[in-house]
Design an enzyme around this catalytic site. Structure first.
Site, short mmCIF file in Angstrom:
data_model
loop_
_atom_site.label_atom_id
_atom_site.label_comp_id
_atom_site.label_asym_id
_atom_site.label_seq_id
_atom_site.Cartn_x
_atom_site.Cartn_y
_atom_site.Cartn_z
N GLY A 17 42.28 33.99 48.30
CA GLY A 17 40.98 33.30 47.68
C GLY A 17 40.94 31.74 47.60
O GLY A 17 41.25 31.30 48.76
N ASP A 61 54.09 34.39 37.08
CA ASP A 61 53.07 34.90 35.90
C ASP A 61 52.77 33.59 35.28
O ASP A 61 53.65 33.03 34.59
CB ASP A 61 53.77 35.94 35.27
CG ASP A 61 52.82 36.31 34.35
OD1 ASP A 61 51.62 35.96 33.86
OD2 ASP A 61 52.91 37.58 33.86
N ASN A 88 44.85 27.29 39.49
CA ASN A 88 43.64 28.06 39.92
C ASN A 88 43.76 29.53 39.45
O ASN A 88 42.64 30.24 39.68
CB ASN A 88 43.61 28.05 41.73
CG ASN A 88 42.98 29.01 42.58
OD1 ASN A 88 41.84 28.82 42.58
ND2 ASN A 88 43.58 29.98 42.59
N TYR A 153 35.34 36.04 30.17
CA TYR A 153 35.72 34.98 31.27
C TYR A 153 35.01 33.94 30.98
O TYR A 153 35.33 32.53 31.26
CB TYR A 153 35.04 35.71 32.45
CG TYR A 153 35.19 34.93 33.64
CD1 TYR A 153 36.68 34.89 34.57
CD2 TYR A 153 34.21 34.14 34.24
CE1 TYR A 153 36.75 34.10 35.72
CE2 TYR A 153 34.05 33.46 35.55
CZ TYR A 153 35.69 33.52 36.21
OH TYR A 153 35.74 32.81 37.36
N LYS A 157 36.59 29.94 30.64
CA LYS A 157 36.27 29.02 31.48
C LYS A 157 35.76 27.87 30.78
O LYS A 157 35.98 26.54 31.15
CB LYS A 157 35.23 29.41 32.61
CG LYS A 157 36.02 30.27 33.62
CD LYS A 157 37.13 29.84 34.36
CE LYS A 157 37.46 30.73 35.56
NZ LYS A 157 38.77 30.17 36.11
N THR A 190 35.37 35.60 47.97
CA THR A 190 36.56 35.66 47.90
C THR A 190 36.76 37.19 47.40
O THR A 190 36.01 37.88 47.04
CB THR A 190 37.44 34.88 46.51
OG1 THR A 190 36.82 35.25 45.57
CG2 THR A 190 36.84 33.33 46.97
N PRO A 191 38.22 37.63 47.53
CA PRO A 191 38.47 39.35 47.16
C PRO A 191 38.05 39.53 45.66
O PRO A 191 37.54 40.53 45.57
CB PRO A 191 40.01 39.30 47.23
CG PRO A 191 40.28 38.19 48.50
CD PRO A 191 39.38 36.90 47.98
#
Length: 256
Positions: A17, A61, A88, A153, A157, A190-191
């Site tokens: 990604g 991790d 990232n 999410y 962010k 991206t995946p």
């Protein structure tokens, strides 16, 4: 002269990604890059492809504070110093304010926010010693516009954006030659984005087709990261660089 000659970078979530794109571009522009990820097989494969003189893979991790200390120490021991950190690594689990579970919320916040806190905190002394530094954190347009199907999410962010600004001001006021910025992409090819529609359907929310449609390529973000990593952006700090082809300022860009 390449744009990153003499610089050493650490990129998390680098096995695929956006992180993979960053790593490839950084090496192409002369940097030595440490790639970290939980996907050991893909990470080793990419590092081997980039070459042992230019790349090193370390399993990590990013939620583990002690592992951050180890990875940064190994980076400097292997390549001599550290100039660039790209935070990232990330995950997305669909859920709105009612359906997102507490466990999902805490996992998402830990992967995104804890990792940026740990990485920035422990990278600063190494960057200071090297004489310069650029911290690049991956935010999202989800930090700017309301996206109800990814509530945790969005929160993570947005926290990254605030953390980035606080870090930038700290470095400026301490007179460190270290900058901190973040990038806010829309959905890139991206995946993670490719799989999101299926995740939405599995969660019983919506089909996710519109939300998951990529609006750009991974290199569109990679080139922004390259700019922020290079000395070309030496007077840029505390910003959020939105890379979305105007999506966040287009009426109706968020599905109802």
């Amino acid at each position: 002269m390449a744009r990153l000659d003499g610089k050493v970078a650490l990129v998390t979530g680098a096995a695929k990604g956006l992180g993979e794109s960053d790593a490839r571009l950084f090496v192409k522009e002369g940097a030595k890059v440490v790639l970290t990820d939980i996907d050991k097989d893909l990470g080793i494969k990419l590092a081997d492809e980039l070459g042992s003189d230019s790349a090193l893979f370390l399993e990590q991790d990013v939620r583990d504070e002690d592992r951050w200390k180890e990875v940064l120490k190994e980076t400097v021991n292997h390549f001599g110093h550290l100039n660039i950190l790209v935070n990232n690594a990330g995950i997305v689990i669909p859920g709105n304010i009612e359906s997102q579970t507490t466990e999902e919320y805490r996992l998402i916040m830990s992967v995104h926010v804890d990792s940026v806190f740990f990485g920035s905190k422990y990278a600063l002394p190494y960057m200071n010693k090297s004489g310069s530094g650029s911290i690049i954190n991956m935010a999202s347009i989800a930090a700017i516009q309301g996206e109800r199907y990814v509530v945790a999410y969005c929160a993570a962010k947005a926290a990254i954006s605030g953390l980035t600004r606080a870090t930038a001001v700290h470095c400026a006021q301490e007179k460190y030659n270290i900058r901190a910025n973040c990038i806010a992409p829309s959905g890139m090819d991206t995946p993670m984005v490719q799989n999101f529609g299926a995740q939405m359907a599995e969660a019983g929310l919506v089909s996710g087709i519109e939300l998951a449609s990529p609006t750009g390529q991974a290199d569109d973000i990679g080139y922004m990261a390259l700019y922020l990593a290079s000395d070309e952006s030496r007077f840029v700090s505390g910003t959020t660089m939105v890379v979305d082809n105007s999506m966040t300022i287009t009426t109706g860009s968020v599905p109802q």
